[in-house]
Design a protein around this motif. Structure first.
Motif, PDB file in Angstrom:
ATOM      1  N   LYS A  44       1.872   4.797  17.344  1.00  0.00           N
ATOM      2  CA  LYS A  44       0.978   5.803  16.771  1.00  0.00           C
ATOM      3  C   LYS A  44       0.409   6.624  17.912  1.00  0.00           C
ATOM      4  CE  LYS A  44      -2.702   6.627  13.464  1.00  0.00           C
ATOM      5  NZ  LYS A  44      -3.767   6.063  12.610  1.00  0.00           N
TER       6      LYS A  44
ATOM      7  N   ASP B  42       0.982   3.614   2.148  1.00  0.00           N
ATOM      8  CA  ASP B  42       1.497   3.812   3.505  1.00  0.00           C
ATOM      9  C   ASP B  42       2.663   2.877   3.796  1.00  0.00           C
ATOM     10  OD1 ASP B  42      -0.250   5.824   4.083  1.00  0.00           O
ATOM     11  OD2 ASP B  42      -1.509   4.676   5.444  1.00  0.00           O
ATOM     12  N   GLU B  43       2.503   1.597   3.488  1.00  0.00           N
ATOM     13  CA  GLU B  43       3.573   0.635   3.750  1.00  0.00           C
ATOM     14  C   GLU B  43       4.848   1.030   3.011  1.00  0.00           C
ATOM     15  OE1 GLU B  43       1.408  -3.661   4.360  1.00  0.00           O
ATOM     16  OE2 GLU B  43       1.262  -2.743   2.389  1.00  0.00           O
TER      17      GLU B  43
ATOM     18  N   TRP C 197       3.584  11.694   1.694  1.00  0.00           N
ATOM     19  CA  TRP C 197       2.133  11.591   1.859  1.00  0.00           C
ATOM     20  C   TRP C 197       1.514  12.927   1.475  1.00  0.00           C
ATOM     21  CZ3 TRP C 197       5.538   8.937   4.805  1.00  0.00           C
ATOM     22  CH2 TRP C 197       5.278   7.576   5.043  1.00  0.00           C
TER      23      TRP C 197
ATOM     24  N   ASN D  79      -0.020  -1.590   9.333  1.00  0.00           N
ATOM     25  CA  ASN D  79      -0.191  -0.184   9.683  1.00  0.00           C
ATOM     26  C   ASN D  79       0.094   0.007  11.167  1.00  0.00           C
ATOM     27  OD1 ASN D  79      -2.856  -0.852  11.049  1.00  0.00           O
ATOM     28  ND2 ASN D  79      -3.272  -1.476   8.939  1.00  0.00           N
TER      29      ASN D  79
ATOM     30  N   SER E 218       0.852  -1.184   0.000  1.00  0.00           N
ATOM     31  CA  SER E 218       0.000   0.000   0.000  1.00  0.00           C
ATOM     32  C   SER E 218       0.893   1.241   0.000  1.00  0.00           C
ATOM     33  CB  SER E 218      -0.888   0.005   1.242  1.00  0.00           C
ATOM     34  OG  SER E 218      -0.097   0.247   2.402  1.00  0.00           O
TER      35      SER E 218
ATOM     36  N   TRP F 128      -9.904   6.132   7.017  1.00  0.00           N
ATOM     37  CA  TRP F 128      -9.280   4.986   6.370  1.00  0.00           C
ATOM     38  C   TRP F 128      -9.678   3.705   7.082  1.00  0.00           C
ATOM     39  CZ3 TRP F 128      -7.903   6.434   1.858  1.00  0.00           C
ATOM     40  CH2 TRP F 128      -7.322   7.692   1.647  1.00  0.00           C
TER      41      TRP F 128
ATOM     42  N   TYR G 148       6.527   4.230   4.615  1.00  0.00           N
ATOM     43  CA  TYR G 148       7.246   3.972   5.859  1.00  0.00           C
ATOM     44  C   TYR G 148       8.510   3.159   5.617  1.00  0.00           C
ATOM     45  CZ  TYR G 148       3.122   5.692   8.331  1.00  0.00           C
ATOM     46  OH  TYR G 148       2.097   6.471   8.794  1.00  0.00           O
TER      47      TYR G 148
ATOM     48  N   ARG H  58       4.530  10.696  12.417  1.00  0.00           N
ATOM     49  CA  ARG H  58       4.395   9.480  13.216  1.00  0.00           C
ATOM     50  C   ARG H  58       5.568   9.356  14.187  1.00  0.00           C
ATOM     51  NH1 ARG H  58      -0.014   9.974  12.113  1.00  0.00           N
ATOM     52  NH2 ARG H  58      -1.407   8.633  10.895  1.00  0.00           N
TER      53      ARG H  58
ATOM     54  N   VAL I 109       7.398  12.779   8.323  1.00  0.00           N
ATOM     55  CA  VAL I 109       6.123  12.092   8.481  1.00  0.00           C
ATOM     56  C   VAL I 109       5.646  12.312   9.912  1.00  0.00           C
ATOM     57  CG1 VAL I 109       7.220   9.891   9.110  1.00  0.00           C
ATOM     58  CG2 VAL I 109       4.888   9.898   8.197  1.00  0.00           C
TER      59      VAL I 109
END
Length: 488
Positions: free
Chosen positions: A186, A43-44, A420, A140, A41, A324, A47, A68, A66
């Motif tokens: 997170k 996101d994957e 992102w 995630n 994805s 999401w 990261y 996070r 990012v």
């Protein structure tokens, strides 16, 4: 009457049905295996890019920014070092399996005299972490944080129930450390601290262990932040990313006129189809009575904590503005806590509870089979295929905006610090950083533009487009993306 055997309580704690819990964990592992080799994805991929180069650089994490915390980035760094996509998915599967096993342990600690308690908590966890309807099959922050959250909750419950002072202190310290690690995966994963605050108000035994929990959390946060600082992630910048930025992002999302309503409808529909609301409702309805005393080892009553935790989790999932699907994975600890609170009561496991768990299990299995046969549509795949065929080793690329899997899977170098769309829209709202990159002496080889997204977000792409017209050739249209190559 509770379905408890007539043996002493100490022996009953040690003879919980571990084999059934392990069987459910194995079933979850099997459910994840078909997706280990599937495409990443966005996101994957993002990261993995960030984690793979994390060192002292020009931005928050090396050369990228990012919003996070560092433990999440560290996990993806490990996955990237091990080989990338497949190791990452195996780490995700391990997190899902651990969540099931640890949920079984939580059931045993919460209701040691009830033989079915571990089955109820582990079963609830299993139907949640296996289903693609709650964001399963991809890795995630919510999934990776689950083992820490469940460990933190069970450790604090065990600390409150422990009659041994030193053991209770160690358990409370461990609870705080685990809760902090979840938060550092997170920043919205505050589950352990929600439970601790509720038990602070409802349980005298838990109240005595609260200072230990705080100490464990503060020490863990200090160690992780210091370690990140040593690698170039400045604490003040980290605070800006994980706290201050989220306020600005909320304003941006509040004004988003894109497909957020459709995602919200999909989120509600997926949650309903998973059967998890039915499971929670069954536990809540059948567990209305007072808890039974669990021998000398009596854990705090978890019913109020379960209601508070699930409410907090729902607020995080549905008030974020992004909607999401994987946000629903964060509901697992709350659902498991409802199962644990029910197990603390003398109410029998009725047909309604069995049916609700069975329906959730069938829903999970059906979703796994469906997604295995019909892979998740990745609109980036056409662009990835084109770049994989035409790009050269050492080429760089920028995607406007997001879709980090285009850069990662085409084996290109990303020069833009925002992988992102949301950070770019907030921190580079006028696209000055992007314009500077395109106008600079080190222009990226490839520029991939999602034109409709740029228009929907009402970004001023005039300067960037002028550079593309002057210095680049439009070489292909791949799905929603227009691909430009720098002229030689």
């Amino acid at each position: 009457m509770p379905d408890a055997p007539a043996t002493p309580w100490r022996r009953r704690i040690g003879t919980a049905p571990k084999s059934w819990v392990l069987a459910m964990a194995a079933g979850v592992a099997l459910a994840w295996l078909p997706f280990v080799g599937r495409s990443l994805s966005p996101d994957e991929a993002g990261y993995l890019i960030v984690g793979g180069q994390w060192a002292d650089g020009s931005s928050l994490y090396g050369d990228y920014w990012v919003d996070r915390p560092p433990v999440l980035v560290a996990v993806f760094e490990v996955a990237d070092a091990l080989g990338g996509a497949v190791p990452l998915r195996l780490i995700g599967a391990l997190a899902a399996v651990l969540t099931v096993v640890l949920s079984g342990v939580l059931g045993r600690i919460a209701a040691p005299e009830r033989r079915s308690a571990p089955l109820l908590t582990a079963g609830t966890a299993a139907v949640c972490v296996a289903t693609p309807l709650l964001g399963g099959t991809v890795v995630n922050g919510e999934l990776l944080g689950l083992p820490f959250l469940v460990v933190g909750i069970l450790a604090y419950v065990a600390a409150a129930a422990s009659r041994h002072q030193v053991r209770g202190l160690l358990l409370s310290l461990a609870a705080g450390a685990a809760g902090a690690l979840g938060l550092l995966v997170k920043q919205s994963l505050v589950d352990v601290f929600v439970v601790a605050v509720v038990l602070l108000l409802t349980s005298g035994a838990a109240r005595k262990k609260f200072p230990g929990l705080l100490a464990g959390a503060l020490v863990t946060i200090a160690v992780v932040v210091a370690g990140a600082w040593a690698r170039g992630t400045v604490p003040a910048d980290l605070w800006d990313a994980v706290v201050t930025f989220r306020v600005d992002a909320a304003r941006e999302l509040a004004g988003d006129s894109g497909n957020a309503p459709a995602r919200l409808a999909g989120l509600v529909g997926a949650l309903a189809a998973s059967g998890v609301p039915l499971v929670v409702a069954a536990f809540a309805w059948k567990g209305r009575g007072d808890p039974s005393r669990q021998g000398p080892w009596t854990a705090p009553d978890l019913r109020v904590a379960a209601y508070a935790l699930l409410t907090a989790e729902l607020l995080v999932a549905f008030l974020s503005g992004s909607y999401w699907l994987h946000y629903l994975m964060a509901l697992v600890p709350g659902a498991v806590l409802f199962a644990a609170a029910f197990a603390q009561r003398p109410a029998p496991v009725t047909r309604s509870i069995g049916i609700s768990l069975a329906l959730a299990g069938v829903s999970s299995a059906a979703a796994v089979v469906w997604v295995a046969a019909h892979p998740i549509d990745r609109p980036e795949e056409e662009a990835i295929a084109y770049l994989d065929d035409h790009a050269q080793r050492g080429d760089s690329a920028v995607v406007v905006l997001g879709a980090a899997n285009v850069v990662h899977d085409a084996h290109l170098r990303a020069d833009y610090p925002y992988l992102w769309s949301l950070p770019a829209r907030v921190r580079d709202a006028d696209l000055a950083t992007l314009d500077g990159l395109l106008q600079g002496g080190q222009q990226p080889t490839w520029v991939v533009v999602a034109r409709r997204s740029v228009d929907d977000w009402e970004l001023d792409f005039t300067t960037a487009q002028a550079v593309l017209d002057a210095d680049y050739d439009e070489v292909d249209t791949a799905g929603k993306f227009t691909i430009y190559r720098r002229r030689s």
